[in-house]
Design a protein around this motif. Structure first.
Motif, PDB file in Angstrom:
ATOM      1  N   MET A   1      10.454  20.382  -1.198  1.00 46.31           N
ATOM      2  CA  MET A   1      10.776  19.792   0.082  1.00 46.31           C
ATOM      3  C   MET A   1      11.615  18.522  -0.112  1.00 46.31           C
ATOM      4  O   MET A   1      12.585  18.311   0.614  1.00 46.31           O
ATOM      5  N   ALA A   2      11.180  17.690  -1.054  1.00 48.12           N
ATOM      6  CA  ALA A   2      11.892  16.441  -1.300  1.00 48.12           C
ATOM      7  C   ALA A   2      13.296  16.707  -1.834  1.00 48.12           C
ATOM      8  O   ALA A   2      14.256  16.020  -1.463  1.00 48.12           O
ATOM      9  N   VAL A   3      13.421  17.694  -2.698  1.00 50.41           N
ATOM     10  CA  VAL A   3      14.733  18.020  -3.255  1.00 50.41           C
ATOM     11  C   VAL A   3      15.643  18.559  -2.148  1.00 50.41           C
ATOM     12  O   VAL A   3      16.821  18.196  -2.063  1.00 50.41           O
ATOM     13  N   GLY A   5      15.394  17.910   1.118  1.00 53.24           N
ATOM     14  CA  GLY A   5      15.721  16.781   1.997  1.00 53.24           C
ATOM     15  C   GLY A   5      16.762  15.876   1.368  1.00 53.24           C
ATOM     16  O   GLY A   5      17.680  15.399   2.034  1.00 53.24           O
ATOM     17  N   GLY A   6      16.621  15.615   0.074  1.00 53.35           N
ATOM     18  CA  GLY A   6      17.590  14.784  -0.630  1.00 53.35           C
ATOM     19  C   GLY A   6      18.966  15.439  -0.675  1.00 53.35           C
ATOM     20  O   GLY A   6      19.992  14.776  -0.514  1.00 53.35           O
ATOM     21  N   THR A   9      20.377  15.058   2.806  1.00 57.09           N
ATOM     22  CA  THR A   9      20.677  13.655   3.098  1.00 57.09           C
ATOM     23  C   THR A   9      21.901  13.165   2.334  1.00 57.09           C
ATOM     24  O   THR A   9      22.741  12.464   2.885  1.00 57.09           O
TER      25      THR A   9
END
Length: 114
Positions: A1-3, A5-6, A9
């Protein structure tokens, strides 16, 4: 998820910058007449922008808000234009009266008392 989103972004704006044409590329796509008009008007637009920035700098030195100072300057300029127009109309009326007097023979050329 973080990857993910990054990637969105950081990757989204990077993709937009990569896809967006530069100003020079846009001008090259103009037809020759538009390119010529764009080059001719560049100096005037730059001067107008510089004048605008200088006015903003001058307005910002005041303790009043910029829009209030700008409104005051506009009012002063309008009043000055009205006075100048009024004076030019009065001068024109005076010249017309003198011309009519000369035609009628009432005004002598050597008299400087009027």
């Amino acid at each position: 998820m973080a990857v993910g989103g990054g990637a969105v972004t950081v990757g989204g704006p990077a993709f937009v910058m990569w896809v967006s044409p530069t100003d020079e590329e846009l001008v090259k796509k103009y037809n020759p007449e538009l390119q010529k008009r764009s080059r001719e008007g560049r100096y005037e637009r730059e001067k107008e922008f510089d004048d605008f920035v200088m006015k903003l700098k001058k307005y910002s030195k005041s303790n009043k808000p910029i829009w209030a100072v700008q409104k005051d300057e506009e009012n002063k300029a309008k009043e000055a234009n009205i006075k100048a127009e009024k004076q030019s109309v009065l001068d024109e009326v005076k010249l017309r009266k003198e011309a009519l007097r000369r035609e009628a023979g009432l005004l002598v050329e050597s008299s400087g008392s009027e």
